[in-house]
Design a protein around this motif. Structure first.
Motif, PDB file in Angstrom:
ATOM      1  N   SER A 214      -1.423   5.121  -0.844  1.00 24.12           N
ATOM      2  CA  SER A 214      -0.293   5.268   0.074  1.00 24.12           C
ATOM      3  C   SER A 214       0.005   3.942   0.761  1.00 24.12           C
ATOM      4  CB  SER A 214      -0.599   6.328   1.129  1.00 24.12           C
ATOM      5  OG  SER A 214      -0.642   7.598   0.542  1.00 24.12           O
ATOM      6  N   TYR A 215       1.304   3.628   0.880  1.00 22.00           N
ATOM      7  CA  TYR A 215       1.771   2.428   1.563  1.00 22.00           C
ATOM      8  C   TYR A 215       2.880   2.825   2.540  1.00 22.00           C
ATOM      9  CZ  TYR A 215      -0.547  -0.411  -2.033  1.00 22.00           C
ATOM     10  OH  TYR A 215      -1.464  -1.004  -2.857  1.00 22.00           O
ATOM     11  N   TRP A 216       2.932   2.145   3.712  1.00 17.21           N
ATOM     12  CA  TRP A 216       3.966   2.365   4.711  1.00 17.21           C
ATOM     13  C   TRP A 216       4.582   1.032   5.096  1.00 17.21           C
ATOM     14  CZ3 TRP A 216      -0.598   5.000   4.622  1.00 17.21           C
ATOM     15  CH2 TRP A 216      -0.525   6.394   4.572  1.00 17.21           C
ATOM     16  N   CYS A 217       5.921   1.015   5.235  1.00 17.85           N
ATOM     17  CA  CYS A 217       6.621  -0.192   5.690  1.00 17.85           C
ATOM     18  C   CYS A 217       6.937  -0.054   7.175  1.00 17.85           C
ATOM     19  CB  CYS A 217       7.892  -0.426   4.885  1.00 17.85           C
ATOM     20  SG  CYS A 217       9.213   0.749   5.229  1.00 17.85           S
ATOM     21  N   SER A 218       7.478  -1.108   7.777  1.00 16.28           N
ATOM     22  CA  SER A 218       7.769  -1.080   9.209  1.00 16.28           C
ATOM     23  C   SER A 218       8.935  -0.149   9.553  1.00 16.28           C
ATOM     24  CB  SER A 218       8.042  -2.493   9.732  1.00 16.28           C
ATOM     25  OG  SER A 218       9.143  -3.045   9.061  1.00 16.28           O
TER      26      SER A 218
ATOM     27  N   PRO B 140       2.524   4.638  -5.041  1.00 13.93           N
ATOM     28  CA  PRO B 140       2.402   4.220  -6.449  1.00 13.93           C
ATOM     29  C   PRO B 140       1.004   4.540  -6.980  1.00 13.93           C
ATOM     30  CG  PRO B 140       2.260   2.315  -5.023  1.00 13.93           C
ATOM     31  CD  PRO B 140       2.564   3.498  -4.140  1.00 13.93           C
ATOM     32  N   SER B 141       0.919   4.691  -8.270  1.00 16.01           N
ATOM     33  CA  SER B 141      -0.387   4.930  -8.887  1.00 16.01           C
ATOM     34  C   SER B 141      -0.780   3.725  -9.733  1.00 16.01           C
ATOM     35  CB  SER B 141      -0.359   6.192  -9.745  1.00 16.01           C
ATOM     36  OG  SER B 141       0.531   6.047 -10.821  1.00 16.01           O
ATOM     37  N   PHE B 142      -2.070   3.458  -9.770  1.00 14.66           N
ATOM     38  CA  PHE B 142      -2.610   2.311 -10.484  1.00 14.66           C
ATOM     39  C   PHE B 142      -3.702   2.783 -11.428  1.00 14.66           C
ATOM     40  CE2 PHE B 142      -1.206   0.890  -6.314  1.00 14.66           C
ATOM     41  CZ  PHE B 142      -0.376  -0.156  -6.643  1.00 14.66           C
TER      42      PHE B 142
ATOM     43  N   GLU C  13      -2.996  -5.248  -1.564  1.00 14.56           N
ATOM     44  CA  GLU C  13      -2.985  -4.893  -0.143  1.00 14.56           C
ATOM     45  C   GLU C  13      -1.585  -4.533   0.328  1.00 14.56           C
ATOM     46  OE1 GLU C  13      -4.928  -7.442   2.589  1.00 14.56           O
ATOM     47  OE2 GLU C  13      -6.553  -7.890   1.196  1.00 14.56           O
ATOM     48  N   THR C  14      -0.575  -5.204  -0.204  1.00 15.89           N
ATOM     49  CA  THR C  14       0.808  -4.903   0.170  1.00 15.89           C
ATOM     50  C   THR C  14       1.596  -4.516  -1.065  1.00 15.89           C
ATOM     51  OG1 THR C  14       1.503  -7.203  -0.044  1.00 15.89           O
ATOM     52  CG2 THR C  14       0.778  -6.483   2.142  1.00 15.89           C
ATOM     53  N   TRP C  15       2.688  -3.792  -0.825  1.00 21.72           N
ATOM     54  CA  TRP C  15       3.559  -3.303  -1.891  1.00 21.72           C
ATOM     55  C   TRP C  15       4.980  -3.360  -1.350  1.00 21.72           C
ATOM     56  CZ3 TRP C  15       2.313  -2.447  -6.754  1.00 21.72           C
ATOM     57  CH2 TRP C  15       3.170  -1.710  -7.569  1.00 21.72           C
ATOM     58  N   ASP C  16       5.948  -3.754  -2.163  1.00 19.55           N
ATOM     59  CA  ASP C  16       7.335  -3.789  -1.715  1.00 19.55           C
ATOM     60  C   ASP C  16       7.877  -2.361  -1.640  1.00 19.55           C
ATOM     61  OD1 ASP C  16       7.361  -6.524  -1.561  1.00 19.55           O
ATOM     62  OD2 ASP C  16       8.227  -6.807  -3.553  1.00 19.55           O
ATOM     63  N   CYS C  17       8.445  -2.015  -0.478  1.00 15.74           N
ATOM     64  CA  CYS C  17       9.007  -0.681  -0.277  1.00 15.74           C
ATOM     65  C   CYS C  17      10.202  -0.499  -1.214  1.00 15.74           C
ATOM     66  CB  CYS C  17       9.437  -0.504   1.183  1.00 15.74           C
ATOM     67  SG  CYS C  17      10.225   1.090   1.504  1.00 15.74           S
TER      68      CYS C  17
ATOM     69  N   ALA D 146       5.094  -3.329   2.492  1.00 16.70           N
ATOM     70  CA  ALA D 146       4.430  -2.121   2.984  1.00 16.70           C
ATOM     71  C   ALA D 146       2.926  -2.312   2.852  1.00 16.70           C
ATOM     72  CB  ALA D 146       4.884  -0.906   2.187  1.00 16.70           C
ATOM     73  N   GLY D 147       2.183  -1.773   3.819  1.00 17.20           N
ATOM     74  CA  GLY D 147       0.733  -1.898   3.825  1.00 17.20           C
ATOM     75  C   GLY D 147       0.069  -0.534   3.806  1.00 17.20           C
ATOM     76  N   GLN D 148      -1.246  -0.528   3.671  1.00 19.21           N
ATOM     77  CA  GLN D 148      -1.989   0.714   3.552  1.00 19.21           C
ATOM     78  C   GLN D 148      -2.324   1.345   4.899  1.00 19.21           C
ATOM     79  OE1 GLN D 148      -5.301   0.314   0.821  1.00 19.21           O
ATOM     80  NE2 GLN D 148      -4.146  -1.139  -0.414  1.00 19.21           N
ATOM     81  N   ASP D 149      -2.128   0.618   6.008  1.00 17.81           N
ATOM     82  CA  ASP D 149      -2.403   1.143   7.336  1.00 17.81           C
ATOM     83  C   ASP D 149      -1.105   1.677   7.933  1.00 17.81           C
ATOM     84  OD1 ASP D 149      -3.270   1.755   9.862  1.00 17.81           O
ATOM     85  OD2 ASP D 149      -3.912  -0.278  10.387  1.00 17.81           O
ATOM     86  N   GLN D 150      -1.006   2.990   8.087  1.00 15.41           N
ATOM     87  CA  GLN D 150       0.220   3.604   8.567  1.00 15.41           C
ATOM     88  C   GLN D 150       0.548   3.163   9.998  1.00 15.41           C
ATOM     89  OE1 GLN D 150       0.219   7.883   8.475  1.00 15.41           O
ATOM     90  NE2 GLN D 150       2.368   8.028   9.045  1.00 15.41           N
ATOM     91  N   ASP D 151      -0.466   2.958  10.832  1.00 18.15           N
ATOM     92  CA  ASP D 151      -0.245   2.587  12.229  1.00 18.15           C
ATOM     93  C   ASP D 151       0.102   1.113  12.401  1.00 18.15           C
ATOM     94  OD1 ASP D 151      -0.792   5.204  12.999  1.00 18.15           O
ATOM     95  OD2 ASP D 151      -2.948   4.801  13.109  1.00 18.15           O
TER      96      ASP D 151
END
Length: 116
Positions: free
Chosen positions: A32-36, A43-45, A55-59, A66-71
């Motif tokens: 899971s990834y969340w952007c600001s 995505p699945s790998f 560590e990051t993924w483009d939304c 986007a990062g893995q830390d939702q907060d």
């Protein structure tokens, strides 16, 4: 009814054997990834030995990182405004230095007789 000899309900690669025909699927891990902007993407790998999940993924919705830390999602990148050639020159030279260079260039043109 439509004429012709098309086979209904089939597609390229479809067959009665299904998974056995194409082989086993690689084991997958879903991250899971969340952007600001609060968008969530999953995505699945392929789960291979030694393969690191980024560590990051483009939304896919807004294009922000986007990062893995939702907060604490990654901050949006800082966009630098377009600079003209003159803006870059003004960064390197002061107004006094520019006036000296301009005077030298004008003197050179006057000596060649190109300007008065």
């Amino acid at each position: 009814m439509a004429g012709g000899n098309a086979i209904r309900g089939s597609r390229v690669g479809a067959g009665p054997m299904g998974e056995a025909e194409r082989g086993e699927s690689a084991p997958r891990v879903v991250v899971s990834y969340w952007c600001s902007n609060g968008h969530h993407t999953r995505p699945s790998f392929a789960q291979e030995h030694g393969l690191a999940v980024p560590e990051t993924w483009d939304c896919p919705r807004c294009g922000l990182p986007a990062g893995q830390d939702q907060d604490n999602p990654p901050a949006p990148p800082r966009v630098e405004p377009y600079k003209t050639h003159l803006a870059y020159v003004k960064e390197r030279r002061s107004d006094e230095e520019g006036a000296v260079i301009l005077d030298e260039a004008l003197d050179t043109l006057r000596q060649r007789g190109l300007i008065r």
